[in-house]
Design a protein around this motif. Structure first.
Motif, PDB file in Angstrom:
ATOM      1  N   ASP A  38       0.852   3.959  -3.077  1.00 26.73           N
ATOM      2  CA  ASP A  38       0.373   5.306  -2.773  1.00 26.73           C
ATOM      3  C   ASP A  38       1.309   6.384  -3.317  1.00 26.73           C
ATOM      4  OD1 ASP A  38      -1.953   4.464  -1.605  1.00 26.73           O
ATOM      5  OD2 ASP A  38      -1.309   4.810   0.461  1.00 26.73           O
ATOM      6  N   ARG A  51       0.819  -1.210   0.000  1.00 24.61           N
ATOM      7  CA  ARG A  51       0.000   0.000   0.000  1.00 24.61           C
ATOM      8  C   ARG A  51       0.853   1.260   0.000  1.00 24.61           C
ATOM      9  NH1 ARG A  51      -4.361   2.249  -1.536  1.00 24.61           N
ATOM     10  NH2 ARG A  51      -5.524   0.417  -0.881  1.00 24.61           N
ATOM     11  N   ASP A  52       1.880   1.310   0.813  1.00 25.97           N
ATOM     12  CA  ASP A  52       2.707   2.515   0.895  1.00 25.97           C
ATOM     13  C   ASP A  52       3.396   2.810  -0.433  1.00 25.97           C
ATOM     14  OD1 ASP A  52       2.003   2.925   3.526  1.00 25.97           O
ATOM     15  OD2 ASP A  52       3.773   1.912   4.339  1.00 25.97           O
ATOM     16  N   LYS A  87      -0.256   7.980  -6.356  1.00 23.36           N
ATOM     17  CA  LYS A  87      -1.547   8.653  -6.249  1.00 23.36           C
ATOM     18  C   LYS A  87      -1.439  10.154  -6.503  1.00 23.36           C
ATOM     19  CE  LYS A  87      -4.296   7.598  -2.821  1.00 23.36           C
ATOM     20  NZ  LYS A  87      -4.770   7.270  -1.459  1.00 23.36           N
TER      21      LYS A  87
END
Length: 231
Positions: A82, A78-79, A85
């Motif tokens: 991200d 996830r990190d 994003k």
């Protein structure tokens, strides 16, 4: 001593203009480079022509030719994901803050890497003695670069990039806006390729480092890390 830093450039384009097929960043061309550089103590920032969100080419998840190098792991992280994003806008970045620039590929770059602000940034990297690198379709970001002396960056340089036979094999020859192979040659590049399509292949010419295809991303990272450490 401050950590050495690399600026990574990715696309904002998610689809082809002539077809409904999705495109975007070829994820492995980011992760294979990123992992190697990070393992060797580099800090890395990600930027794009428009800034903001970066789409992923769905085929890069299904056909990652170097999957054993951890693309799946990064996709689940996830990190890490991200980071895509809300990327920096390339025109807001200063070359002086970095030791090298690296252009990732994916077909999306053919629509937004021929950008004048990006070309100016790249020229500043090269003119100031920094490393300029690209892989696969990423050399599209080199096509409009004019150096301080008025010459195209590619003039007389040994270079590689995604070949037309590879484009045909990928069934994208009818939807890409140009032949990268032909455009690299038209800018004065001495273009060469691997003996077999899709084999890893990297060309180094001074401070310019290019890789032919997705399988070449880690080898480009190895060459960039070595070049920066030897500056």
């Amino acid at each position: 001593m401050a950590a050495q830093k690399i600026l990574i450039i990715v696309t904002n384009v998610r689809e082809y203009e002539k077809a409904g097929m999705r495109t975007g960043l070829w994820l492995g061309e980011l992760t294979h480079f990123y992992d190697y550089a990070e393992e060797h103590g580099f800090e890395l920032d990600i930027a794009s022509p428009a800034g903001g969100y970066v789409p992923i080419d769905p085929e890069s998840l299904a056909h990652d030719v170097l999957g054993e190098l951890g693309t799946d792991r990064r996709y689940r992280d996830r990190d890490f994901m991200d980071l895509l994003k809300d990327t920096k806008k390339a025109s807001d970045v200063k070359a002086e803050d970095y030791d090298a620039i690296y252009f990732t590929g994916g077909h999306g770059v053919m629509f937004d890497f021929r950008d004048q602000a990006l070309a100016g940034l790249t020229a500043r990297f090269h003119d100031s003695g920094r490393i300029v690198s690209a892989v696969c379709h990423g050399p599209a970001g080199l096509l409009e670069v004019t150096l301080e002396n008025g010459d195209p960056l590619l003039k007389g340089k040994n270079v590689t990039g995604f070949s037309w036979p590879e484009e045909e094999a990928a069934q994208r020859a009818d939807v890409v806006p140009f032949s990268l192979q032909d455009e690299l040659k038209s800018r004065g590049g001495n273009y060469t390729v691997a003996d077999q399509p899709f084999d890893p292949y990297v060309v180094t010419d001074g401070r310019l480092i290019t890789g032919q295809n997705p399988a070449s991303a880690r080898a480009v990272a190895e060459a960039v890390v070595a070049a920066v450490k030897n500056r």
